[in-house]
Write an enzyme that holds these catalytic residues in place. Structure first.
Site, short mmCIF file in Angstrom:
data_model
loop_
_atom_site.label_atom_id
_atom_site.label_comp_id
_atom_site.label_asym_id
_atom_site.label_seq_id
_atom_site.Cartn_x
_atom_site.Cartn_y
_atom_site.Cartn_z
N ASP A 204 0.85 -1.19 0.00
CA ASP A 204 0.00 0.00 0.00
C ASP A 204 0.89 1.24 0.00
OD1 ASP A 204 1.10 0.25 2.52
OD2 ASP A 204 -0.79 0.12 3.60
N ASP A 206 1.41 4.70 2.30
CA ASP A 206 1.02 5.27 3.60
C ASP A 206 1.41 6.75 3.67
OD1 ASP A 206 0.46 2.57 4.98
OD2 ASP A 206 2.52 2.31 4.30
N ASP A 301 -3.33 4.43 2.67
CA ASP A 301 -3.68 4.75 4.06
C ASP A 301 -3.33 6.20 4.34
OD1 ASP A 301 -4.73 2.39 4.92
OD2 ASP A 301 -3.05 1.84 6.23
#
Ligand code: DGT
Ligand code: MG
Length: 377
Positions: A204, A206, A301
């Site tokens: 992902d 962040d 995120d």
């Protein structure tokens, strides 16, 4: 003479946060094996066993040379009897029978596939496994009841299991930067997680967001999310509110290691080069737009932190997970302090220790500063 006779003894500190661990190291053939066993232990919720394997692997990552013989390991910390047995077998035979049989086991493969779905944890995956389910497709065929996150997880399964490249992370950074600054001028956006440690790919992207004026960041996330949604950039999002309150009589203890910042778990719809991405179906979410461009799903995120907690949040969100865990263990066991992504509490002095930078936090903890690129424990 054996190769090991040339290898000087390495003096290794026992906490990962006392050591420099580069991204690229010399013992992948051993650390991959130990991390397979760690992951398998996580699948059966055996945390102690999992951490033991991760610590062993981490020690080998910090070694400046390839391990060729068992005697090179004799003065190293954290290598338990089980890890040593696995290492010995690999050094002698090239592979470990335990690791190989784990990798081939139906349970391990199914748990990997099922926990690889966004929104699915070990407990849910294990229940599904015991019900005979093995893959995301099985969930669809049997009409399993899924929550919103899991529905998105199944829908974008292939994309979300395709590593995010540094290049994609830079494109997303640019989008996030522009969006956040449009919503709150003067905001500071930091790329954290694995990419801050120098990783070339990640699962992902962040981000940590703050503003030099304390309080300006309050209730910021809904505005960011609205702005991203208006641009058609979000395929999924779930925002959780800030629930952190500093208590006067000691550290406010979260129930788990989860911190309590305002946080958004999202899936971005990222435009990609049409030539590098083929059109897909069910589990490959890439599709052709009217414009002819294609897109792919990427996990992002976003975390918002008050300025006064920003140094702690940056340290807490840079990782690696084991490095974070070891920092907290060091703080508690060696310094009688309690470290979180919000604050550092000194139990002896009964007060919080302030910090404006990661360097200051290492100093409070009596640790040598380790830069992000060497926190790949
Ligand atoms: P990856 O898998 O390539 O994304 O690797 P990382 O290192 O970016 O791992 P990730 O994205 O799961 O998490 C980034 C760091 O943030 C990780 O080292 C620990 C921290 N972190 C993740 N989730 C939480 C959380 O809920 N609370 C706190 N305090 N830290 C978290
Ligand atoms: Mg990450």
């Amino acid at each position: 003479m054996k190769p090991s006779d040339f290898t000087p003894a390495v003096k290794m500190k026992s906490y990962a946060c006392q050591r420099r661990t580069p991204l690229k190291h010399h013992n992948l053939f051993l650390t991959d094996a130990l991390e397979t066993l760690a992951q398998n232990a996580e699948f059966s919720e055996n945390e102690g066993r999992s951490v033991a394997f991760r610590r062993s692997a981490s020690v080998l990552k910090a070694l400046p040379h390839v391990v060729r013989a068992m005697d090179e390991l004799k003065d190293l910390p954290c290598l338990g009897e089980h890890s040593l047995r696995v290492i010995k077998e690999i050094l002698e035979d090239g592979t470990s029978s335990e690791v190989e049989s784990t990798r081939q086991s139906e349970q391990f493969q199914a748990m990997k596939a099922l926990t690889g779905i966004f929104g699915v944890g070990v407990r849910t995956a294990d229940r599904w496994f015991r019900e005979g389910l093995r893959s995301p497709l099985d969930l669809i065929h049997t009409g399993q009841k899924l929550n919103h996150a899991q529905q998105a997880g199944v829908q974008y399964y292939k994309d979300l299991n395709t590593p995010v490249t540094k290049k994609e992370a830079v494109v997303i950074s640019d989008i996030v930067e522009k969006t956040v600054k449009a919503v709150l001028p003067g905001a500071i956006i930091t790329l954290t997680g694995g990419f801050r440690r120098g990783k070339e790919v990640g699962h992902d992207v962040d981000f940590l967001i703050t503003h030099p004026e304390e309080g300006a960041e309050e209730r910021l996330m809904p505005k960011i999310v609205n702005c991203l949604e208006d641009q058609g950039l979000l395929l999924y999002q779930k925002t959780t509110v800030n629930s952190y309150l500093e208590s006067k009589d000691g550290p406010a203890r979260p129930a788990s290691n989860m911190d309590r910042f305002e946080r958004c778990f999202s899936i971005f719809k990222l435009e990609v080069d049409s030539e590098t991405h083929a059109e897909g179906s069910l589990s490959n979410s890439c599709s052709t737009h009217h414009s002819g461009s294609t897109w792919r799903a990427v996990r992002v995120d976003l975390v918002v932190s008050p300025y006064s907690q920003f140094a702690f949040a940056t340290l807490g969100w840079t990782g690696s997970k084991l490095f974070e865990r070891e920092l907290r263990r060091w703080a508690g066991q060696e310094k009688a302090m309690s470290l979180s992504s919000h604050a550092l509490y000194d139990s002896k002095q009964q007060r919080y220790l302030r910090a404006n930078s990661e360097e200051e936090i290492f100093t409070h903890l009596g640790l040598e500063y380790i830069p992000p690129s060497e926190r790949n424990a």
